[in-house]
Design a protein around this motif. Structure first.
Motif, PDB file in Angstrom:
ATOM      1  N   GLY A  65     -25.485  -7.092   6.398  1.00  0.00           N
ATOM      2  CA  GLY A  65     -26.821  -6.690   5.959  1.00  0.00           C
ATOM      3  C   GLY A  65     -27.692  -7.891   5.654  1.00  0.00           C
ATOM      4  O   GLY A  65     -28.884  -7.928   5.993  1.00  0.00           O
ATOM      5  N   ALA A  66     -27.104  -8.923   5.017  1.00  0.00           N
ATOM      6  CA  ALA A  66     -27.858 -10.141   4.709  1.00  0.00           C
ATOM      7  C   ALA A  66     -28.273 -10.860   5.985  1.00  0.00           C
ATOM      8  O   ALA A  66     -29.396 -11.380   6.078  1.00  0.00           O
ATOM      9  CB  ALA A  66     -27.007 -11.058   3.828  1.00  0.00           C
ATOM     10  N   TYR A  67     -27.369 -10.901   6.991  1.00  0.00           N
ATOM     11  CA  TYR A  67     -27.728 -11.508   8.276  1.00  0.00           C
ATOM     12  C   TYR A  67     -28.926 -10.789   8.897  1.00  0.00           C
ATOM     13  O   TYR A  67     -29.851 -11.423   9.422  1.00  0.00           O
ATOM     14  CB  TYR A  67     -26.548 -11.448   9.248  1.00  0.00           C
ATOM     15  CG  TYR A  67     -25.375 -12.345   8.900  1.00  0.00           C
ATOM     16  CD1 TYR A  67     -25.541 -13.494   8.135  1.00  0.00           C
ATOM     17  CD2 TYR A  67     -24.096 -12.038   9.344  1.00  0.00           C
ATOM     18  CE1 TYR A  67     -24.464 -14.311   7.824  1.00  0.00           C
ATOM     19  CE2 TYR A  67     -23.008 -12.853   9.045  1.00  0.00           C
ATOM     20  CZ  TYR A  67     -23.202 -13.987   8.281  1.00  0.00           C
ATOM     21  OH  TYR A  67     -22.134 -14.790   7.976  1.00  0.00           O
ATOM     22  N   LEU A  68     -28.908  -9.464   8.869  1.00  0.00           N
ATOM     23  CA  LEU A  68     -30.008  -8.696   9.448  1.00  0.00           C
ATOM     24  C   LEU A  68     -31.321  -8.959   8.710  1.00  0.00           C
ATOM     25  O   LEU A  68     -32.381  -9.081   9.323  1.00  0.00           O
ATOM     26  CB  LEU A  68     -29.678  -7.198   9.423  1.00  0.00           C
ATOM     27  CG  LEU A  68     -28.599  -6.729  10.386  1.00  0.00           C
ATOM     28  CD1 LEU A  68     -28.283  -5.254  10.152  1.00  0.00           C
ATOM     29  CD2 LEU A  68     -29.048  -6.941  11.832  1.00  0.00           C
ATOM     30  N   VAL A  69     -31.240  -9.044   7.389  1.00  0.00           N
ATOM     31  CA  VAL A  69     -32.445  -9.339   6.598  1.00  0.00           C
ATOM     32  C   VAL A  69     -33.019 -10.693   7.008  1.00  0.00           C
ATOM     33  O   VAL A  69     -34.230 -10.827   7.232  1.00  0.00           O
ATOM     34  CB  VAL A  69     -32.119  -9.318   5.094  1.00  0.00           C
ATOM     35  CG1 VAL A  69     -33.277  -9.907   4.283  1.00  0.00           C
ATOM     36  CG2 VAL A  69     -31.825  -7.901   4.633  1.00  0.00           C
ATOM     37  N   LEU A  70     -32.166 -11.710   7.132  1.00  0.00           N
ATOM     38  CA  LEU A  70     -32.626 -13.044   7.495  1.00  0.00           C
ATOM     39  C   LEU A  70     -33.166 -13.085   8.917  1.00  0.00           C
ATOM     40  O   LEU A  70     -34.091 -13.857   9.217  1.00  0.00           O
ATOM     41  CB  LEU A  70     -31.490 -14.055   7.330  1.00  0.00           C
ATOM     42  CG  LEU A  70     -31.037 -14.308   5.889  1.00  0.00           C
ATOM     43  CD1 LEU A  70     -29.774 -15.157   5.859  1.00  0.00           C
ATOM     44  CD2 LEU A  70     -32.141 -14.978   5.079  1.00  0.00           C
ATOM     45  N   ALA A  71     -32.598 -12.274   9.816  1.00  0.00           N
ATOM     46  CA  ALA A  71     -33.095 -12.227  11.190  1.00  0.00           C
ATOM     47  C   ALA A  71     -34.457 -11.543  11.277  1.00  0.00           C
ATOM     48  O   ALA A  71     -35.307 -11.920  12.098  1.00  0.00           O
ATOM     49  CB  ALA A  71     -32.089 -11.503  12.086  1.00  0.00           C
ATOM     50  N   LEU A  72     -34.693 -10.540  10.442  1.00  0.00           N
ATOM     51  CA  LEU A  72     -35.955  -9.798  10.467  1.00  0.00           C
ATOM     52  C   LEU A  72     -37.071 -10.511   9.716  1.00  0.00           C
ATOM     53  O   LEU A  72     -38.257 -10.287   9.996  1.00  0.00           O
ATOM     54  CB  LEU A  72     -35.748  -8.406   9.847  1.00  0.00           C
ATOM     55  CG  LEU A  72     -34.889  -7.429  10.639  1.00  0.00           C
ATOM     56  CD1 LEU A  72     -34.480  -6.259   9.754  1.00  0.00           C
ATOM     57  CD2 LEU A  72     -35.640  -6.927  11.863  1.00  0.00           C
ATOM     58  N   MET A  73     -36.708 -11.368   8.774  1.00  0.00           N
ATOM     59  CA  MET A  73     -37.688 -11.991   7.896  1.00  0.00           C
ATOM     60  C   MET A  73     -38.799 -12.745   8.627  1.00  0.00           C
ATOM     61  O   MET A  73     -39.973 -12.637   8.254  1.00  0.00           O
ATOM     62  CB  MET A  73     -36.955 -12.895   6.905  1.00  0.00           C
ATOM     63  CG  MET A  73     -37.832 -13.645   5.921  1.00  0.00           C
ATOM     64  SD  MET A  73     -38.376 -15.257   6.568  1.00  0.00           S
ATOM     65  CE  MET A  73     -36.806 -16.044   6.915  1.00  0.00           C
ATOM     66  N   PRO A  74     -38.511 -13.537   9.710  1.00  0.00           N
ATOM     67  CA  PRO A  74     -39.615 -14.258  10.364  1.00  0.00           C
ATOM     68  C   PRO A  74     -40.707 -13.335  10.889  1.00  0.00           C
ATOM     69  O   PRO A  74     -41.879 -13.734  10.922  1.00  0.00           O
ATOM     70  CB  PRO A  74     -38.914 -15.002  11.508  1.00  0.00           C
ATOM     71  CG  PRO A  74     -37.501 -15.160  11.050  1.00  0.00           C
ATOM     72  CD  PRO A  74     -37.204 -13.898  10.287  1.00  0.00           C
ATOM     73  N   GLY A  75     -40.354 -12.130  11.297  1.00  0.00           N
ATOM     74  CA  GLY A  75     -41.348 -11.216  11.842  1.00  0.00           C
ATOM     75  C   GLY A  75     -42.398 -10.767  10.848  1.00  0.00           C
ATOM     76  O   GLY A  75     -43.478 -10.304  11.231  1.00  0.00           O
ATOM     77  N   THR A  76     -42.105 -10.929   9.565  1.00  0.00           N
ATOM     78  CA  THR A  76     -43.070 -10.499   8.544  1.00  0.00           C
ATOM     79  C   THR A  76     -44.208 -11.496   8.367  1.00  0.00           C
ATOM     80  O   THR A  76     -45.213 -11.172   7.740  1.00  0.00           O
ATOM     81  CB  THR A  76     -42.367 -10.305   7.187  1.00  0.00           C
ATOM     82  OG1 THR A  76     -41.882 -11.586   6.719  1.00  0.00           O
ATOM     83  CG2 THR A  76     -41.200  -9.340   7.308  1.00  0.00           C
ATOM     84  N   GLN A  77     -44.074 -12.716   8.887  1.00  0.00           N
ATOM     85  CA  GLN A  77     -45.062 -13.757   8.620  1.00  0.00           C
ATOM     86  C   GLN A  77     -45.603 -14.449   9.857  1.00  0.00           C
ATOM     87  O   GLN A  77     -46.611 -15.164   9.781  1.00  0.00           O
ATOM     88  CB  GLN A  77     -44.445 -14.819   7.702  1.00  0.00           C
ATOM     89  CG  GLN A  77     -43.161 -15.400   8.279  1.00  0.00           C
ATOM     90  CD  GLN A  77     -42.560 -16.482   7.421  1.00  0.00           C
ATOM     91  OE1 GLN A  77     -43.271 -17.329   6.900  1.00  0.00           O
ATOM     92  NE2 GLN A  77     -41.238 -16.464   7.279  1.00  0.00           N
TER      93      GLN A  77
ATOM     94  N   ASN B   1     -32.791 -18.422  13.687  1.00  0.00           N
ATOM     95  CA  ASN B   1     -33.360 -19.004  14.899  1.00  0.00           C
ATOM     96  C   ASN B   1     -33.609 -17.932  15.947  1.00  0.00           C
ATOM     97  O   ASN B   1     -34.709 -17.838  16.520  1.00  0.00           O
ATOM     98  CB  ASN B   1     -32.414 -20.084  15.432  1.00  0.00           C
ATOM     99  CG  ASN B   1     -33.018 -20.894  16.557  1.00  0.00           C
ATOM    100  OD1 ASN B   1     -33.095 -20.426  17.681  1.00  0.00           O
ATOM    101  ND2 ASN B   1     -33.424 -22.114  16.258  1.00  0.00           N
ATOM    102  N   VAL B   2     -32.599 -17.124  16.209  1.00  0.00           N
ATOM    103  CA  VAL B   2     -32.748 -16.052  17.198  1.00  0.00           C
ATOM    104  C   VAL B   2     -33.745 -15.010  16.702  1.00  0.00           C
ATOM    105  O   VAL B   2     -34.553 -14.476  17.466  1.00  0.00           O
ATOM    106  CB  VAL B   2     -31.377 -15.411  17.496  1.00  0.00           C
ATOM    107  CG1 VAL B   2     -31.534 -14.190  18.391  1.00  0.00           C
ATOM    108  CG2 VAL B   2     -30.446 -16.435  18.152  1.00  0.00           C
ATOM    109  N   GLY B   3     -33.705 -14.713  15.386  1.00  0.00           N
ATOM    110  CA  GLY B   3     -34.649 -13.757  14.825  1.00  0.00           C
ATOM    111  C   GLY B   3     -36.085 -14.200  14.998  1.00  0.00           C
ATOM    112  O   GLY B   3     -36.979 -13.389  15.288  1.00  0.00           O
ATOM    113  N   SER B   4     -36.359 -15.502  14.844  1.00  0.00           N
ATOM    114  CA  SER B   4     -37.711 -16.020  15.046  1.00  0.00           C
ATOM    115  C   SER B   4     -38.159 -15.812  16.487  1.00  0.00           C
ATOM    116  O   SER B   4     -39.302 -15.406  16.748  1.00  0.00           O
ATOM    117  CB  SER B   4     -37.765 -17.511  14.699  1.00  0.00           C
ATOM    118  OG  SER B   4     -37.515 -17.721  13.335  1.00  0.00           O
TER     119      SER B   4
END
Length: 465
Positions: A274-286, A409-412
């Protein structure tokens, strides 16, 4: 009469040599993010000075991103086996060589090669930053504070990069901007061995097949996602699919390897996933906020680049102010609840900007959202990073840290590709004179959507204090 021996109270703050070591480690992490911002802003000057085509300029960017994204998992494993400080210093040395070489590069290809060396150095050093923090501080209050410092350093890096690019750009020399990172890198190279302790080595060997396949898979995936903005999805999809297939092969190799590159048990814990998913999604918010709002403030509101940089410093102000409360609330009410609070702040910030219209006051239309973004990022990143690195043995902290960096990195890349696609689709249906504002609104709506997805991902994190 019996006496009772009492354990000394645990320290409540980071002190002495440990504080200095933490400052040095996170300074390099901030330097990487500062330099990324400076390079992006200096691309126009670089293109003019070296007479580069748009294709060559894109290679200047991707020559760094591809080895950086592709070698992260290998960098974490190398740190576990050879010693994290040793690999951290080696990565800093490569990164610094790349920084200095690009200043004297006479043409495009040597500049591109120097950027590739930079990316490889960053991939070796970056996983060691968080891994060294994990080895300096046991799980608990001090580690949460240290991760707060790490988060603030990352958040302020981009803002400082904006200011430096604006200030140094006024002198008219892109080489002055490029050379500053090299000088700072040299200073950190001298200081690090004196203040940062070495970590124990883990006996073992490298999984060569896993390293090769994971590197090729991550490079293909990152390249496909980043090139989708210029080459279109029809061409980029082949790289994305190929990257996913190679990563699937990597999982198979890892399951069978005696000493794998990555410990797959990291993904067996629901909270950590769950923490990995949160960190992957976080760049999309900004991403949409910084990309479109920066243009809006200059093109519509008439701000200078330096004024825009100063405005974006409010995000850093929000992060610094919220980092302490985020760490304390994580210990008191649990990480999941703190992440939800942060995600709600990010939703509110993007929705607030959706209401913005030309002519609105900066103080009421924009300033509150920038502060909310900073606070929301602190409330999101700090507990997510704590959960992503909890329950990991020191011997595997390098691999665990590399996963944190890799998912971000991949999330960004995924977030940027999705937001560009949404913004393009929205602008195509708008009138010609309203296409920019339509794209901007689409990016803010997408940012709110990413923040809402963070709330869903946080449900995987167990609710515990």
């Amino acid at each position: 009469m019996s006496t009772q021996l009492l354990a000394p109270p645990a320290p409540d703050r980071i002190r002495g040599r440990t504080a200095v070591a933490l400052a040095v480690v996170v300074s390099f992490w901030a330097l990487i993010l500062v330099d990324e911002m400076v390079v992006n802003i200096s691309l126009a000057q670089i293109g003019t000075a070296l007479d580069l085509t748009q294709v060559e300029l894109s290679l200047v960017v991707n020559a760094y991103l591809l080895p950086y994204g592709g070698l992260l998992l290998l960098g974490g494993r190398v740190g576990d086996i050879l010693g994290k400080r040793r690999v951290f210093v080696a990565g800093m040395a490569l990164y610094t060589i790349g920084c200095l070489a690009r200043v004297v590069a006479p043409d495009a290809w040597l500049l591109i090669l120097a950027r590739g060396v930079q990316g490889a150095g960053a991939a070796l050093a970056t996983p060691c930053v968080l891994a060294l923090i994990m080895n300096m501080f046991a799980e608990g209050a001090l580690r949460r504070k240290a991760i707060g410092v790490y988060t603030i350093a990352g958040g302020t890096g981009a803002a400082v990069g904006l200011l430096l690019a604006g200030a140094l750009g006024s002198f008219g020399s892109w080489k002055l901007q490029m050379g500053l990172a090299g000088v700072i890198g040299l200073v950190l190279l001298v200081v690090t061995p004196a203040v940062v302790g070495e970590t124990p080595r883990e006996s073992g060997r490298f999984d060569v097949a896993g390293a090769l396949v994971s590197t090729l898979g991550l490079v293909a995936l990152v390249y496909g996602l980043t090139s989708s903005q210029t080459n279109g999805w029809a061409s980029a999809s082949w790289y994305v699919v190929g990257g996913l297939v190679l990563l699937g092969v990597f999982v198979t190799i890892t399951r069978r390897a005696a000493q794998p590159l990555l410990d797959l048990s990291l993904f067996s814990d629901r909270s950590r996933v769950g923490a990995y998913l949160v960190l992957a999604l976080m760049p999309g918010t900004q991403i949409g906020l910084f990309f479109f709002l920066g243009q809006y403030l200059q093109l519509v509101a008439g701000y200078t680049p330096m004024t825009v940089a100063l405005a974006f410093l409010l995000v850093s102000v929000g992060m610094v102010g919220a980092a302490g409360p985020a760490g304390k609330l994580d210990a008191r009410i649990g990480g999941r609840q703190v992440i939800v609070l942060g995600a709600l702040m990010l939703v509110a910030a993007n929705v607030w900007l959706l209401r913005m219209e030309p002519g609105d006051s900066f103080w009421t239309a924009i300033l509150p959202s920038l502060l909310l973004v900073g606070a929301g990022l602190a409330f999101t990143i700090i507990p997510a990073t704590v959960h992503a690195t909890s329950g990991v043995e020191d011997s595997g902290s390098g691999s665990a840290s590399s996963v944190v960096n890799a998912v971000q990195n991949v999330g960004s890349s995924i977030s940027l590709a999705i937001i560009v696609a949404i913004a393009t689709a929205v602008s195509a249906s708008a009138a010609p004179d309203a296409q920019f504002t339509a794209s901007m609104s689409g990016s803010f709506a997408a940012g709110a959507g990413f923040a809402a997805a963070i709330i869903l991902a946080s449900l995987l994190i167990r609710s515990r204090r």
